[in-house]
Design a protein around this motif. Structure first.
Motif, PDB file in Angstrom:
ATOM      1  N   MET A  67       7.719  14.830 -11.147  1.00 32.93           N
ATOM      2  CA  MET A  67       7.330  13.558 -11.756  1.00 32.93           C
ATOM      3  C   MET A  67       6.503  12.738 -10.772  1.00 32.93           C
ATOM      4  O   MET A  67       6.817  12.657  -9.596  1.00 32.93           O
ATOM      5  CB  MET A  67       8.592  12.787 -12.135  1.00 32.93           C
ATOM      6  N   ASP A  68       5.442  12.121 -11.283  1.00 36.68           N
ATOM      7  CA  ASP A  68       4.665  11.195 -10.462  1.00 36.68           C
ATOM      8  C   ASP A  68       5.408   9.876 -10.393  1.00 36.68           C
ATOM      9  O   ASP A  68       5.961   9.404 -11.389  1.00 36.68           O
ATOM     10  CB  ASP A  68       3.279  10.987 -11.071  1.00 36.68           C
ATOM     11  N   ILE A  69       5.389   9.250  -9.221  1.00 32.78           N
ATOM     12  CA  ILE A  69       6.105   7.986  -9.048  1.00 32.78           C
ATOM     13  C   ILE A  69       5.408   6.844  -9.777  1.00 32.78           C
ATOM     14  O   ILE A  69       6.041   6.010 -10.400  1.00 32.78           O
ATOM     15  CB  ILE A  69       6.281   7.667  -7.551  1.00 32.78           C
ATOM     16  N   ALA A  70       4.072   6.821  -9.722  1.00 32.96           N
ATOM     17  CA  ALA A  70       3.298   5.755 -10.370  1.00 32.96           C
ATOM     18  C   ALA A  70       2.079   6.367 -11.055  1.00 32.96           C
ATOM     19  O   ALA A  70       1.300   7.071 -10.421  1.00 32.96           O
ATOM     20  CB  ALA A  70       2.861   4.735  -9.331  1.00 32.96           C
ATOM     21  N   PRO A 126      -9.427   0.532 -25.914  1.00 34.80           N
ATOM     22  CA  PRO A 126      -8.668   1.245 -24.897  1.00 34.80           C
ATOM     23  C   PRO A 126      -7.187   0.867 -24.941  1.00 34.80           C
ATOM     24  O   PRO A 126      -6.840  -0.246 -25.271  1.00 34.80           O
ATOM     25  CB  PRO A 126      -9.292   0.764 -23.590  1.00 34.80           C
ATOM     26  N   THR A 127      -6.354   1.821 -24.602  1.00 31.97           N
ATOM     27  CA  THR A 127      -4.930   1.571 -24.395  1.00 31.97           C
ATOM     28  C   THR A 127      -4.583   2.075 -23.002  1.00 31.97           C
ATOM     29  O   THR A 127      -4.987   3.166 -22.619  1.00 31.97           O
ATOM     30  CB  THR A 127      -4.053   2.274 -25.445  1.00 31.97           C
ATOM     31  N   ILE A 128      -3.854   1.254 -22.261  1.00 30.27           N
ATOM     32  CA  ILE A 128      -3.466   1.593 -20.897  1.00 30.27           C
ATOM     33  C   ILE A 128      -1.950   1.535 -20.813  1.00 30.27           C
ATOM     34  O   ILE A 128      -1.342   0.529 -21.175  1.00 30.27           O
ATOM     35  CB  ILE A 128      -4.091   0.610 -19.891  1.00 30.27           C
ATOM     36  N   LEU A 129      -1.362   2.635 -20.347  1.00 37.06           N
ATOM     37  CA  LEU A 129       0.083   2.687 -20.151  1.00 37.06           C
ATOM     38  C   LEU A 129       0.355   2.791 -18.660  1.00 37.06           C
ATOM     39  O   LEU A 129      -0.245   3.615 -17.967  1.00 37.06           O
ATOM     40  CB  LEU A 129       0.685   3.891 -20.869  1.00 37.06           C
ATOM     41  N   ILE A 130       1.261   1.973 -18.175  1.00 37.37           N
ATOM     42  CA  ILE A 130       1.639   1.968 -16.762  1.00 37.37           C
ATOM     43  C   ILE A 130       3.045   2.545 -16.656  1.00 37.37           C
ATOM     44  O   ILE A 130       3.977   2.039 -17.285  1.00 37.37           O
ATOM     45  CB  ILE A 130       1.652   0.533 -16.178  1.00 37.37           C
ATOM     46  N   GLU A 163       7.891   3.925 -18.935  1.00 39.31           N
ATOM     47  CA  GLU A 163       6.796   3.022 -19.285  1.00 39.31           C
ATOM     48  C   GLU A 163       7.199   1.591 -18.950  1.00 39.31           C
ATOM     49  O   GLU A 163       8.214   1.091 -19.428  1.00 39.31           O
ATOM     50  CB  GLU A 163       6.467   3.133 -20.784  1.00 39.31           C
ATOM     51  N   TYR A 164       6.390   0.944 -18.104  1.00 45.56           N
ATOM     52  CA  TYR A 164       6.649  -0.442 -17.720  1.00 45.56           C
ATOM     53  C   TYR A 164       5.779  -1.418 -18.504  1.00 45.56           C
ATOM     54  O   TYR A 164       6.228  -2.482 -18.878  1.00 45.56           O
ATOM     55  CB  TYR A 164       6.387  -0.639 -16.223  1.00 45.56           C
ATOM     56  N   TYR A 165       4.516  -1.048 -18.693  1.00 45.21           N
ATOM     57  CA  TYR A 165       3.576  -1.952 -19.360  1.00 45.21           C
ATOM     58  C   TYR A 165       2.666  -1.162 -20.272  1.00 45.21           C
ATOM     59  O   TYR A 165       2.362  -0.007 -20.013  1.00 45.21           O
ATOM     60  CB  TYR A 165       2.721  -2.716 -18.338  1.00 45.21           C
ATOM     61  N   ARG A 166       2.206  -1.847 -21.319  1.00 44.45           N
ATOM     62  CA  ARG A 166       1.262  -1.273 -22.276  1.00 44.45           C
ATOM     63  C   ARG A 166       0.242  -2.363 -22.595  1.00 44.45           C
ATOM     64  O   ARG A 166       0.600  -3.464 -22.991  1.00 44.45           O
ATOM     65  CB  ARG A 166       2.008  -0.857 -23.545  1.00 44.45           C
ATOM     66  N   PHE A 167      -1.016  -2.026 -22.379  1.00 45.70           N
ATOM     67  CA  PHE A 167      -2.107  -2.938 -22.709  1.00 45.70           C
ATOM     68  C   PHE A 167      -2.979  -2.251 -23.749  1.00 45.70           C
ATOM     69  O   PHE A 167      -3.281  -1.069 -23.618  1.00 45.70           O
ATOM     70  CB  PHE A 167      -2.970  -3.239 -21.471  1.00 45.70           C
ATOM     71  N   ALA A 168      -3.406  -2.989 -24.774  1.00 40.80           N
ATOM     72  CA  ALA A 168      -4.268  -2.410 -25.799  1.00 40.80           C
ATOM     73  C   ALA A 168      -5.383  -3.387 -26.148  1.00 40.80           C
ATOM     74  O   ALA A 168      -5.187  -4.605 -26.137  1.00 40.80           O
ATOM     75  CB  ALA A 168      -3.460  -2.073 -27.043  1.00 40.80           C
ATOM     76  N   ARG A 169      -6.538  -2.815 -26.454  1.00 40.46           N
ATOM     77  CA  ARG A 169      -7.757  -3.540 -26.830  1.00 40.46           C
ATOM     78  C   ARG A 169      -8.266  -4.457 -25.732  1.00 40.46           C
ATOM     79  O   ARG A 169      -9.093  -4.068 -24.951  1.00 40.46           O
ATOM     80  CB  ARG A 169      -7.569  -4.303 -28.126  1.00 40.46           C
ATOM     81  N   ASN A 170      -7.802  -5.696 -25.697  1.00 42.28           N
ATOM     82  CA  ASN A 170      -8.310  -6.660 -24.716  1.00 42.28           C
ATOM     83  C   ASN A 170      -7.518  -6.540 -23.430  1.00 42.28           C
ATOM     84  O   ASN A 170      -6.383  -6.972 -23.358  1.00 42.28           O
ATOM     85  CB  ASN A 170      -8.212  -8.082 -25.268  1.00 42.28           C
ATOM     86  N   ILE A 196       0.969  -4.382 -12.185  1.00 39.91           N
ATOM     87  CA  ILE A 196       1.223  -3.243 -11.298  1.00 39.91           C
ATOM     88  C   ILE A 196       1.809  -3.678  -9.958  1.00 39.91           C
ATOM     89  O   ILE A 196       2.656  -2.989  -9.388  1.00 39.91           O
ATOM     90  CB  ILE A 196      -0.084  -2.450 -11.054  1.00 39.91           C
ATOM     91  N   GLU A 197       1.384  -4.840  -9.472  1.00 37.63           N
ATOM     92  CA  GLU A 197       1.653  -5.247  -8.094  1.00 37.63           C
ATOM     93  C   GLU A 197       3.121  -5.186  -7.659  1.00 37.63           C
ATOM     94  O   GLU A 197       3.459  -4.523  -6.684  1.00 37.63           O
ATOM     95  CB  GLU A 197       1.112  -6.668  -7.878  1.00 37.63           C
TER      96      GLU A 197
END
Length: 95
Positions: A2-5, A59-63, A69-76, A86-87
């Motif tokens: 598993m990747d840590i981040a 775009p959708t970004i999953l962190i 899964e910690y965060y999900r950003f979509a569109r804007n 992330i910090e």
């Protein structure tokens, strides 16, 4: 293993916003979060992956940190919001 981040970036070739945003995100990771892995997913070429992660827009970004899964950003998506999201977990894991 598993990747840590990990940052998963969901997009497709016809998304103009995505083409502008992706280099900025890659730069953010290389400058500020070098241990975070970047993964690109083209939802038109890999619709089953998009479905598995319940991605319906780009775009959708999953962190992910430690496989969760910690965060999900979509569109804007704001680079500033992304950095702030992330910090703290990144620092706790790597510093």
């Amino acid at each position: 293993m598993m990747d840590i981040a990990t940052l998963k970036y969901f997009s497709h070739q016809r998304c103009g916003v995505c083409k502008v945003l992706m280099p900025k995100i890659k730069e953010l990771l290389s400058d500020s979060f070098p241990k975070m892995k970047f993964q690109y997913v083209n939802i038109e070429e890999e619709p089953e992956v998009a479905a598995r992660y319940q991605v319906f827009t780009v775009p959708t970004i999953l962190i992910y940190f430690e496989g969760k899964e910690y965060y999900r950003f979509a569109r804007n998506v704001s680079i500033i919001q992304l950095r702030e999201a992330i910090e703290r977990p990144y620092q706790l894991l790597f510093e």
